[in-house]
Design a protein around this motif. Structure first.
Motif, PDB file in Angstrom:
ATOM      1  N   ALA A 181       0.829  -1.276   0.334  1.00 11.84           N
ATOM      2  CA  ALA A 181       0.069  -0.254  -0.152  1.00 11.84           C
ATOM      3  C   ALA A 181       0.358   1.537  -0.019  1.00 11.84           C
ATOM      4  CB  ALA A 181      -0.425   0.441   1.384  1.00 11.84           C
ATOM      5  N   ASP A 182       1.832   0.834   0.711  1.00 16.05           N
ATOM      6  CA  ASP A 182       3.102   2.584   0.621  1.00 16.05           C
ATOM      7  C   ASP A 182       4.639   2.266   0.441  1.00 16.05           C
ATOM      8  OD1 ASP A 182       4.096   5.160   2.105  1.00 16.05           O
ATOM      9  OD2 ASP A 182       2.163   5.380   3.288  1.00 16.05           O
ATOM     10  N   PRO A 183       4.475   3.098  -0.185  1.00 14.25           N
ATOM     11  CA  PRO A 183       6.624   2.847  -1.151  1.00 14.25           C
ATOM     12  C   PRO A 183       6.975   3.669   0.290  1.00 14.25           C
ATOM     13  CG  PRO A 183       5.120   4.919  -1.950  1.00 14.25           C
ATOM     14  CD  PRO A 183       4.439   4.084  -0.975  1.00 14.25           C
ATOM     15  N   ARG A 184       6.386   4.467   1.207  1.00 17.71           N
ATOM     16  CA  ARG A 184       7.548   4.434   1.829  1.00 17.71           C
ATOM     17  C   ARG A 184       7.989   3.820   2.923  1.00 17.71           C
ATOM     18  NH1 ARG A 184       3.868   9.751   3.755  1.00 17.71           N
ATOM     19  NH2 ARG A 184       2.106   7.841   3.655  1.00 17.71           N
ATOM     20  N   VAL A 185       7.109   2.340   3.290  1.00 13.41           N
ATOM     21  CA  VAL A 185       7.449   1.462   4.330  1.00 13.41           C
ATOM     22  C   VAL A 185       8.476  -0.118   3.453  1.00 13.41           C
ATOM     23  CG1 VAL A 185       6.896  -0.476   5.264  1.00 13.41           C
ATOM     24  CG2 VAL A 185       6.060   1.589   5.067  1.00 13.41           C
ATOM     25  N   ARG A 186       9.829   0.220   3.235  1.00 13.63           N
ATOM     26  CA  ARG A 186      10.647  -0.150   2.209  1.00 13.63           C
ATOM     27  C   ARG A 186      11.180  -1.606   2.691  1.00 13.63           C
ATOM     28  NH1 ARG A 186      10.912   1.538  -1.687  1.00 13.63           N
ATOM     29  NH2 ARG A 186      12.888   0.269  -2.343  1.00 13.63           N
ATOM     30  N   ALA A 187      10.764  -2.332   4.248  1.00 14.15           N
ATOM     31  CA  ALA A 187      11.098  -3.326   4.038  1.00 14.15           C
ATOM     32  C   ALA A 187      10.223  -3.885   5.624  1.00 14.15           C
ATOM     33  CB  ALA A 187      13.056  -3.300   5.655  1.00 14.15           C
ATOM     34  N   GLY A 188       9.408  -5.425   5.765  1.00 14.11           N
ATOM     35  CA  GLY A 188       8.621  -5.743   6.007  1.00 14.11           C
ATOM     36  C   GLY A 188       9.010  -7.281   6.397  1.00 14.11           C
ATOM     37  N   VAL A 189       8.442  -7.505   8.321  1.00 13.63           N
ATOM     38  CA  VAL A 189       9.299  -8.435   8.643  1.00 13.63           C
ATOM     39  C   VAL A 189       7.160  -8.905   9.162  1.00 13.63           C
ATOM     40  CG1 VAL A 189       9.975 -10.194  10.072  1.00 13.63           C
ATOM     41  CG2 VAL A 189      11.573  -8.292  10.019  1.00 13.63           C
ATOM     42  N   ALA A 190       7.081 -10.494   8.004  1.00 17.38           N
ATOM     43  CA  ALA A 190       5.395 -10.836   8.944  1.00 17.38           C
ATOM     44  C   ALA A 190       6.058 -12.081   8.866  1.00 17.38           C
ATOM     45  CB  ALA A 190       5.235 -11.059   6.862  1.00 17.38           C
ATOM     46  N   VAL A 191       5.662 -12.413  10.649  1.00 16.79           N
ATOM     47  CA  VAL A 191       5.330 -13.004  10.842  1.00 16.79           C
ATOM     48  C   VAL A 191       3.926 -13.890  11.569  1.00 16.79           C
ATOM     49  CG1 VAL A 191       6.557 -14.424  13.724  1.00 16.79           C
ATOM     50  CG2 VAL A 191       7.845 -11.931  12.569  1.00 16.79           C
ATOM     51  N   ILE A 192       4.091 -14.947  11.357  1.00 16.22           N
ATOM     52  CA  ILE A 192       3.364 -16.071  10.998  1.00 16.22           C
ATOM     53  C   ILE A 192       1.995 -15.127  10.481  1.00 16.22           C
ATOM     54  CG2 ILE A 192       3.949 -17.363  12.522  1.00 16.22           C
ATOM     55  CD1 ILE A 192       2.207 -15.905  15.173  1.00 16.22           C
ATOM     56  N   GLY A 193       2.141 -14.545   9.860  1.00 18.65           N
ATOM     57  CA  GLY A 193       1.373 -13.968   8.961  1.00 18.65           C
ATOM     58  C   GLY A 193       1.058 -14.208   7.224  1.00 18.65           C
ATOM     59  N   CYS A 194      -0.337 -14.030   6.451  1.00 11.98           N
ATOM     60  CA  CYS A 194      -0.955 -14.530   5.488  1.00 11.98           C
ATOM     61  C   CYS A 194      -0.821 -13.192   4.384  1.00 11.98           C
ATOM     62  CB  CYS A 194      -1.933 -15.258   5.593  1.00 11.98           C
ATOM     63  SG  CYS A 194      -2.238 -16.241   4.371  1.00 11.98           S
ATOM     64  N   PRO A 195      -0.073 -14.124   3.015  1.00 13.68           N
ATOM     65  CA  PRO A 195      -0.447 -12.728   2.068  1.00 13.68           C
ATOM     66  C   PRO A 195      -1.868 -12.888   1.521  1.00 13.68           C
ATOM     67  CG  PRO A 195       0.962 -14.421   1.377  1.00 13.68           C
ATOM     68  CD  PRO A 195       0.199 -15.016   2.671  1.00 13.68           C
ATOM     69  N   ASP A 196      -2.610 -14.131   1.390  1.00 15.67           N
ATOM     70  CA  ASP A 196      -3.942 -14.071   0.480  1.00 15.67           C
ATOM     71  C   ASP A 196      -4.981 -14.455   1.927  1.00 15.67           C
ATOM     72  OD1 ASP A 196      -5.482 -16.013  -0.898  1.00 15.67           O
ATOM     73  OD2 ASP A 196      -4.404 -17.037  -1.431  1.00 15.67           O
ATOM     74  N   PHE A 197      -5.613 -13.564   2.825  1.00 16.85           N
ATOM     75  CA  PHE A 197      -6.586 -13.067   3.159  1.00 16.85           C
ATOM     76  C   PHE A 197      -7.560 -13.602   2.976  1.00 16.85           C
ATOM     77  CE2 PHE A 197     -10.309 -11.471   5.055  1.00 16.85           C
ATOM     78  CZ  PHE A 197      -9.752 -11.588   6.679  1.00 16.85           C
ATOM     79  N   MET A 198      -7.922 -14.087   2.050  1.00 12.74           N
ATOM     80  CA  MET A 198      -9.390 -14.963   1.483  1.00 12.74           C
ATOM     81  C   MET A 198      -8.801 -16.319   1.581  1.00 12.74           C
ATOM     82  SD  MET A 198     -11.341 -13.403  -2.317  1.00 12.74           S
ATOM     83  CE  MET A 198      -9.685 -12.244  -2.767  1.00 12.74           C
ATOM     84  N   ARG A 274       3.530  -7.596 -13.485  1.00 19.12           N
ATOM     85  CA  ARG A 274       4.946  -7.229 -13.479  1.00 19.12           C
ATOM     86  C   ARG A 274       5.253  -5.801 -12.799  1.00 19.12           C
ATOM     87  NH1 ARG A 274       7.673  -4.655 -16.995  1.00 19.12           N
ATOM     88  NH2 ARG A 274       9.868  -4.185 -16.703  1.00 19.12           N
ATOM     89  N   GLN A 275       3.895  -5.182 -13.531  1.00 21.44           N
ATOM     90  CA  GLN A 275       3.249  -3.465 -13.588  1.00 21.44           C
ATOM     91  C   GLN A 275       3.395  -3.186 -12.307  1.00 21.44           C
ATOM     92  OE1 GLN A 275       4.581  -1.511 -15.688  1.00 21.44           O
ATOM     93  NE2 GLN A 275       4.300   0.357 -14.570  1.00 21.44           N
ATOM     94  N   ILE A 276       2.280  -4.310 -11.633  1.00 16.76           N
ATOM     95  CA  ILE A 276       2.223  -3.702  -9.790  1.00 16.76           C
ATOM     96  C   ILE A 276       3.403  -4.154  -9.212  1.00 16.76           C
ATOM     97  CG2 ILE A 276       0.541  -4.746  -8.366  1.00 16.76           C
ATOM     98  CD1 ILE A 276      -1.607  -5.937  -9.924  1.00 16.76           C
ATOM     99  N   LEU A 277       4.253  -4.778  -9.197  1.00 21.20           N
ATOM    100  CA  LEU A 277       5.403  -5.263  -8.205  1.00 21.20           C
ATOM    101  C   LEU A 277       5.999  -3.842  -8.639  1.00 21.20           C
ATOM    102  CD1 LEU A 277       5.742  -9.572  -9.825  1.00 21.20           C
ATOM    103  CD2 LEU A 277       4.418  -7.499  -7.495  1.00 21.20           C
ATOM    104  N   LEU A 278       6.358  -3.351 -10.046  1.00 23.86           N
ATOM    105  CA  LEU A 278       7.334  -2.401 -10.179  1.00 23.86           C
ATOM    106  C   LEU A 278       6.355  -0.978  -9.660  1.00 23.86           C
ATOM    107  CD1 LEU A 278       8.115  -2.998 -13.984  1.00 23.86           C
ATOM    108  CD2 LEU A 278       9.988  -3.336 -11.961  1.00 23.86           C
ATOM    109  N   GLU A 279       5.279  -0.640  -9.325  1.00 24.27           N
ATOM    110  CA  GLU A 279       4.877   0.402  -8.983  1.00 24.27           C
ATOM    111  C   GLU A 279       4.582   0.155  -7.492  1.00 24.27           C
ATOM    112  OE1 GLU A 279       1.056   0.843 -10.954  1.00 24.27           O
ATOM    113  OE2 GLU A 279       1.992   1.173 -12.661  1.00 24.27           O
TER     114      GLU A 279
END
Length: 369
Positions: A181-198, A274-279
């Protein structure tokens, strides 16, 4: 709230060295109470500051992030020592919506099995709200903390020029969404989290034996039902990583071949992704920590997306996305000792290389002009 839910996702401290004391100031920012760790320890010589934002787990509050805040900031201060340095690290935590100081309806933090009929809505709404709150805090945090910096003799003016985030469980879900969501956050640690909510919630509906879940049709009929209404599907497709890239469609396997059950990939599909990943993710870094025996957020729920994501990061090298996935044998739904050690070391490395990342960002911005 059940004892199991209340205690899930906690930090395992046994086997870790004691935490050194660190300063804590609770500062009201934009209507939120924000715990700021390490502010008093910033040397006068520091001009650039990295912010580590901490997202806590469901049924907990911002105080539960005190230990990981102290470990990360303490490790950075110890590594840099008393030498004159240009970069400092602080950690910040605030309550998720309907948690801690923001609690309005405790039953909404429960799951279906605990009698909460709007579990899916409450979960996704809370995650989206956390991300929205985070973007506001990114806008204003420097103005709250350093509005008068540099006015005293011998003191450098301080600028916040680097952000990273770490989240546990519910906080791991929100860190995933924040990174997209936000380009300013450059790195993230997702601990026991999920990228596929549905997929995660569909699996939870199966385990909860909801009438809206059918073993024969699975997500095809559950998504859009009363337990996951159409408007919620739309929201997930706008905010959740898997939904952003694939909507409700299955994730194609890289090994898809004619006649396979995996959906075919068109050139237009590939171009758009690819465009989404780049943007959204150019130059970003991910550390993904999963418990192999996690029953609440099973790694299998995010496995297909994470596999595709790692392959895409390797394929589209121009995006410079780094994905470090680690699965811990014998670990359930907890922030284990191994995860804590790895997360602290990883955060240290990210902050150490912050200046290089900022330069790369600026170069990339100029190339788009």
């Amino acid at each position: 709230m059940s004892q199991t839910a209340a205690n899930s996702g906690g930090i395992s401290s046994n086997g870790l060295p004691p935490v050194s004391p660190i300063s804590l100031k609770t500062i009201p920012m934009a209507g939120l109470l924000v715990d700021v760790y390490g502010l008093d320890e910033l040397p006068a010589s520091v001009s650039c500051v990295s912010c580590l934002w901490l997202h806590h787990q469901r049924t907990r509050n911002k105080e539960h992030m005190r230990e990981i805040a102290a470990r990360c900031v303490g490790a950075w201060n110890e590594a840099t020592g008393s030498e004159k340095k240009d970069r400092g690290l602080i950690a910040l935590a605030y309550d998720q919506r309907n948690h801690g100081t923001r609690l309005v309806h405790d039953p909404a933090n429960g799951a279906w099995r605990e009698g909460n009929k709007t579990h899916a809505q409450d979960m996704l709404g809370g995650i989206m709200g956390m991300v929205g709150d985070q973007t506001v805090l990114l806008d204003v945090v420097e103005s709250y903390l350093f509005h008068d910096s540099g006015e005293e003799e011998g003191q450098q003016r301080k600028v916040i020029d680097h952000h990273l985030a770490l989240g546990i469980s519910l906080g791991g879900h929100s860190v995933w969404q924040l990174m997209f969501a936000d380009p300013r956050v450059r790195a993230g640690v997702a601990v026991i989290g999920c990228p596929d909510f549905m997929n995660l919630i569909t699996d939870r509906a199966r385990l909860s034996k909801l009438s809206t879940y059918s073993a024969d049709t699975g997500a095809a009929t559950f998504l859009g039902s009363k337990d996951f209404p159409p408007s919620l599907v739309t929201a997930a497709c706008k905010t959740d990583p898997k939904g952003i890239l694939f909507g409700t469609s299955p994730i194609p396997s890289s090994s898809s071949s004619p006649g396979s059950s995996s959906p075919s990939i068109t050139d237009e599909d590939e171009r758009q992704r690819r465009q989404i990943l780049l943007e959204r993710l150019q130059g970003k870094q991910f550390l993904l920590c999963n418990g192999a025996e996690d029953k609440l957020v099973p790694p299998r729920c995010g496995e297909a997306f994470t596999r595709w994501f790692k392959e895409a990061a390797d394929k589209y090298k121009e995006a410079r996305i780094s994905v470090d996935e680690r699965t811990y044998a014998g670990v359930g739904h907890t922030f284990s000792v191994g995860m804590v050690k790895d997360a602290v070391e990883w955060v240290m490395e990210v902050v150490k290389n912050a200046d290089a990342d900022i330069v790369a960002q600026a170069r990339n911005g100029r190339s788009k002009m």
